[in-house]
Design a protein around this motif. Structure first.
Motif, PDB file in Angstrom:
ATOM      1  N   ILE A   1      10.918  -3.352 -25.438  1.00 32.46           N
ATOM      2  CA  ILE A   1      12.358  -3.492 -25.672  1.00 32.46           C
ATOM      3  C   ILE A   1      12.730  -4.597 -26.648  1.00 32.46           C
ATOM      4  O   ILE A   1      13.892  -4.698 -27.042  1.00 32.46           O
ATOM      5  N   SER A   2      11.757  -5.440 -27.031  1.00 33.11           N
ATOM      6  CA  SER A   2      12.088  -6.537 -27.936  1.00 33.11           C
ATOM      7  C   SER A   2      10.825  -7.123 -28.541  1.00 33.11           C
ATOM      8  O   SER A   2       9.717  -6.780 -28.150  1.00 33.11           O
ATOM      9  N   ASP A   3      11.025  -8.042 -29.505  1.00 28.83           N
ATOM     10  CA  ASP A   3       9.890  -8.755 -30.084  1.00 28.83           C
ATOM     11  C   ASP A   3       9.227  -9.588 -28.998  1.00 28.83           C
ATOM     12  O   ASP A   3       9.867 -10.462 -28.400  1.00 28.83           O
ATOM     13  N   CYS A   4       7.982  -9.297 -28.739  1.00 29.64           N
ATOM     14  CA  CYS A   4       7.239 -10.066 -27.745  1.00 29.64           C
ATOM     15  C   CYS A   4       5.750  -9.929 -28.058  1.00 29.64           C
ATOM     16  O   CYS A   4       5.089  -9.015 -27.582  1.00 29.64           O
TER      17      CYS A   4
ATOM     18  N   ARG B   1       5.955 -17.019 -35.396  1.00 30.69           N
ATOM     19  CA  ARG B   1       6.963 -17.554 -36.305  1.00 30.69           C
ATOM     20  C   ARG B   1       8.285 -17.839 -35.609  1.00 30.69           C
ATOM     21  O   ARG B   1       9.151 -18.501 -36.173  1.00 30.69           O
ATOM     22  N   SER B   2       8.464 -17.336 -34.374  1.00 30.24           N
ATOM     23  CA  SER B   2       9.683 -17.581 -33.594  1.00 30.24           C
ATOM     24  C   SER B   2       9.310 -17.750 -32.134  1.00 30.24           C
ATOM     25  O   SER B   2       8.319 -17.173 -31.675  1.00 30.24           O
ATOM     26  N   SER B   3      10.127 -18.512 -31.411  1.00 27.85           N
ATOM     27  CA  SER B   3       9.917 -18.624 -29.963  1.00 27.85           C
ATOM     28  C   SER B   3      11.242 -18.876 -29.263  1.00 27.85           C
ATOM     29  O   SER B   3      12.185 -19.395 -29.848  1.00 27.85           O
ATOM     30  N   VAL B   4      11.270 -18.492 -27.992  1.00 27.36           N
ATOM     31  CA  VAL B   4      12.406 -18.785 -27.135  1.00 27.36           C
ATOM     32  C   VAL B   4      11.846 -19.174 -25.769  1.00 27.36           C
ATOM     33  O   VAL B   4      10.946 -18.519 -25.252  1.00 27.36           O
ATOM     34  N   ALA B   5      12.356 -20.267 -25.229  1.00 28.88           N
ATOM     35  CA  ALA B   5      11.931 -20.748 -23.916  1.00 28.88           C
ATOM     36  C   ALA B   5      13.156 -20.888 -23.032  1.00 28.88           C
ATOM     37  O   ALA B   5      14.162 -21.459 -23.450  1.00 28.88           O
ATOM     38  N   ALA B   6      13.081 -20.347 -21.825  1.00 24.74           N
ATOM     39  CA  ALA B   6      14.192 -20.460 -20.881  1.00 24.74           C
ATOM     40  C   ALA B   6      13.670 -20.998 -19.564  1.00 24.74           C
ATOM     41  O   ALA B   6      12.536 -20.704 -19.159  1.00 24.74           O
TER      42      ALA B   6
ATOM     43  N   ARG C   1       7.318 -12.545 -35.958  1.00 25.89           N
ATOM     44  CA  ARG C   1       8.353 -12.360 -36.967  1.00 25.89           C
ATOM     45  C   ARG C   1       9.299 -13.556 -36.948  1.00 25.89           C
ATOM     46  O   ARG C   1       9.752 -13.991 -35.891  1.00 25.89           O
ATOM     47  N   LYS C   2       9.617 -14.080 -38.106  1.00 23.39           N
ATOM     48  CA  LYS C   2      10.574 -15.174 -38.236  1.00 23.39           C
ATOM     49  C   LYS C   2      11.972 -14.646 -37.888  1.00 23.39           C
ATOM     50  O   LYS C   2      12.280 -13.484 -38.133  1.00 23.39           O
ATOM     51  N   ASN C   3      12.802 -15.483 -37.288  1.00 26.75           N
ATOM     52  CA  ASN C   3      14.186 -15.141 -36.926  1.00 26.75           C
ATOM     53  C   ASN C   3      14.267 -13.952 -35.964  1.00 26.75           C
ATOM     54  O   ASN C   3      15.169 -13.122 -36.070  1.00 26.75           O
ATOM     55  N   ALA C   4      13.342 -13.895 -35.032  1.00 26.13           N
ATOM     56  CA  ALA C   4      13.284 -12.765 -34.098  1.00 26.13           C
ATOM     57  C   ALA C   4      14.305 -12.862 -32.972  1.00 26.13           C
ATOM     58  O   ALA C   4      14.636 -11.854 -32.359  1.00 26.13           O
TER      59      ALA C   4
END
Length: 171
Positions: free
Chosen positions: A17-20, A99-104, A122-125
């Motif tokens: 469902i998403s960049d992962c 190139r991108s990360s998100v931490a919650a 991918r950058k800006n994912a």
């Protein structure tokens, strides 16, 4: 279900469902002063930040995430690593090809117990929609993941105790 089973399910579902390209589950330990990765999986090898990788929370971007309760998004890991040369984690993520990360934060009972960190090649994912999706996933798995983690800890402690007890009784 075990922590491994839960996280493998989450990783497989997120990839559709998403960049992962990478998913890591880390918990706070040592009274909340250290972040320890307990599960990691990626679509590539090698993982330069494997399970059991540990870092101090102080001075990290996760410290802000813990305090604010808001996700931390880095949409250009290469630039972030250059701007923060002393931080090993972003550098290793870039070396892995991310190139991108998100931490919650994983929040259970009003307290942060850990973090779910997603990486993309991918950058800006991670736009606003992707961040909200990540937060929704985290809030739906935080309690079962923490419970599975605690069960795994108790199982390991029980096995260690049984091993010591067996050694002592043998002697």
């Amino acid at each position: 279900e075990s922590l491994e089973e839960i996280m493998n399910f989450v990783f497989d579902a997120m990839r559709h469902i998403s960049d992962c390209d990478r998913l890591t589950l880390a918990f706070l330990e040592d009274g909340g002063s250290r972040v320890v990765s307990h599960w990691s999986r990626a679509t590539y090898e090698p993982l330069l930040l494997p399970a059991n990788y540990a870092e101090d929370l102080a001075g990290s971007s996760l410290e802000d995430t813990r305090q604010t309760g808001r996700p931390h998004v880095i949409n250009d890991l290469e630039a972030y690593a250059r701007q923060n040369p002393r931080r090993r984690v972003p550098r290793r993520m870039v070396e892995e090809g991310l190139r991108s990360s998100v931490a919650a934060p994983l929040v259970v009972g009003g307290r942060t117990v850990g973090f779910l960190i997603r990486g993309a090649r991918r950058k800006n994912a991670f736009d606003e929609h992707q961040v909200r999706l990540h937060q929704a996933i985290v809030s739906s798995i935080d309690q079962p993941v923490e419970k599975a983690y605690r069960i795994d800890q108790l199982t390991r402690a029980n096995n260690d105790y049984a091993e010591v007890l067996g050694f002592v009784s043998h002697e």
